[in-house]
Design a protein around this motif. Structure first.
Motif, PDB file in Angstrom:
ATOM      1  N   ARG A  76       0.841  -1.203   0.000  1.00 51.23           N
ATOM      2  CA  ARG A  76       0.000   0.000   0.000  1.00 51.23           C
ATOM      3  C   ARG A  76       0.875   1.252   0.000  1.00 51.23           C
ATOM      4  NH1 ARG A  76      -3.483  -1.751   3.073  1.00 51.23           N
ATOM      5  NH2 ARG A  76      -2.304  -1.636   5.001  1.00 51.23           N
ATOM      6  N   GLY A  77       1.931   1.261   0.815  1.00 50.50           N
ATOM      7  CA  GLY A  77       2.807   2.421   0.879  1.00 50.50           C
ATOM      8  C   GLY A  77       3.545   2.657  -0.427  1.00 50.50           C
TER       9      GLY A  77
ATOM     10  N   ARG B 289       2.555   1.669  -3.411  1.00 50.78           N
ATOM     11  CA  ARG B 289       1.548   2.086  -4.386  1.00 50.78           C
ATOM     12  C   ARG B 289       1.215   3.564  -4.203  1.00 50.78           C
ATOM     13  NH1 ARG B 289      -2.863  -1.261  -3.309  1.00 50.78           N
ATOM     14  NH2 ARG B 289      -3.518   0.336  -1.863  1.00 50.78           N
ATOM     15  N   ASP B 290       1.056   3.999  -2.958  1.00 48.95           N
ATOM     16  CA  ASP B 290       0.771   5.413  -2.685  1.00 48.95           C
ATOM     17  C   ASP B 290       1.920   6.307  -3.151  1.00 48.95           C
ATOM     18  OD1 ASP B 290      -1.617   4.599  -1.571  1.00 48.95           O
ATOM     19  OD2 ASP B 290      -0.975   4.915   0.519  1.00 48.95           O
ATOM     20  N   THR B 291       3.157   5.841  -2.958  1.00 49.02           N
ATOM     21  CA  THR B 291       4.323   6.615  -3.399  1.00 49.02           C
ATOM     22  C   THR B 291       4.325   6.755  -4.920  1.00 49.02           C
ATOM     23  OG1 THR B 291       5.597   5.863  -1.493  1.00 49.02           O
ATOM     24  CG2 THR B 291       6.842   6.712  -3.363  1.00 49.02           C
TER      25      THR B 291
ATOM     26  N   THR C 159       1.689   6.513  -6.909  1.00 49.31           N
ATOM     27  CA  THR C 159       0.534   7.344  -7.278  1.00 49.31           C
ATOM     28  C   THR C 159       0.852   8.812  -7.082  1.00 49.31           C
ATOM     29  OG1 THR C 159      -0.977   5.561  -6.672  1.00 49.31           O
ATOM     30  CG2 THR C 159      -1.914   7.780  -6.799  1.00 49.31           C
ATOM     31  N   ALA C 160       1.578   9.128  -6.019  1.00 50.84           N
ATOM     32  CA  ALA C 160       1.951  10.522  -5.755  1.00 50.84           C
ATOM     33  C   ALA C 160       2.845  11.072  -6.863  1.00 50.84           C
ATOM     34  CB  ALA C 160       2.640  10.632  -4.405  1.00 50.84           C
TER      35      ALA C 160
END
Length: 103
Positions: A77-78, A80-82, A84-85
């Motif tokens: 999740r982390g 993926r969030d990175t 996406t950012a």
């Protein structure tokens, strides 16, 4: 004729104190089913945020396998969030469109 065999007489086995029979083992390695670190080397990526996420994988080393899922999902999740950012960072403004604006 007698088929029974008398017990062999010989020197008795020396008695050894039970404490001498105990095996010395490293802490955490006395149970083969206990979790053990995989010792997989992690090469730094150069991005502090990504490296911190990947270092979190080491937390799974001390958990039973049913606890690995939570760590893996958290790291995934982390990461993926990175990623996406990276896509969400503002870039140059888009050129104006002229569709439907005929006066």
């Amino acid at each position: 004729m007698n088929d029974s065999v008398p017990p062999a007489e010989g020197p008795a086995e020396p008695s050894v104190p039970e404490t001498a029979l105990e095996t010395v083992v490293e802490p955490g390695y006395d149970d083969p089913a206990a979790p053990a670190p995989l010792n997989v080397p992690r090469v730094p990526t150069g991005d502090a945020e990504v490296d911190a996420r990947l270092d979190r994988l080491g937390d799974a080393d001390h958990l039973a396998t049913d606890g690995h899922v939570q760590v893996y999902e958290d790291v995934h999740r982390g990461l993926r969030d990175t990623l996406t950012a990276l896509d969400a960072r503002p870039g140059p403004p888009a050129p104006p469109t002229t569709y439907g604006n005929r006066s």
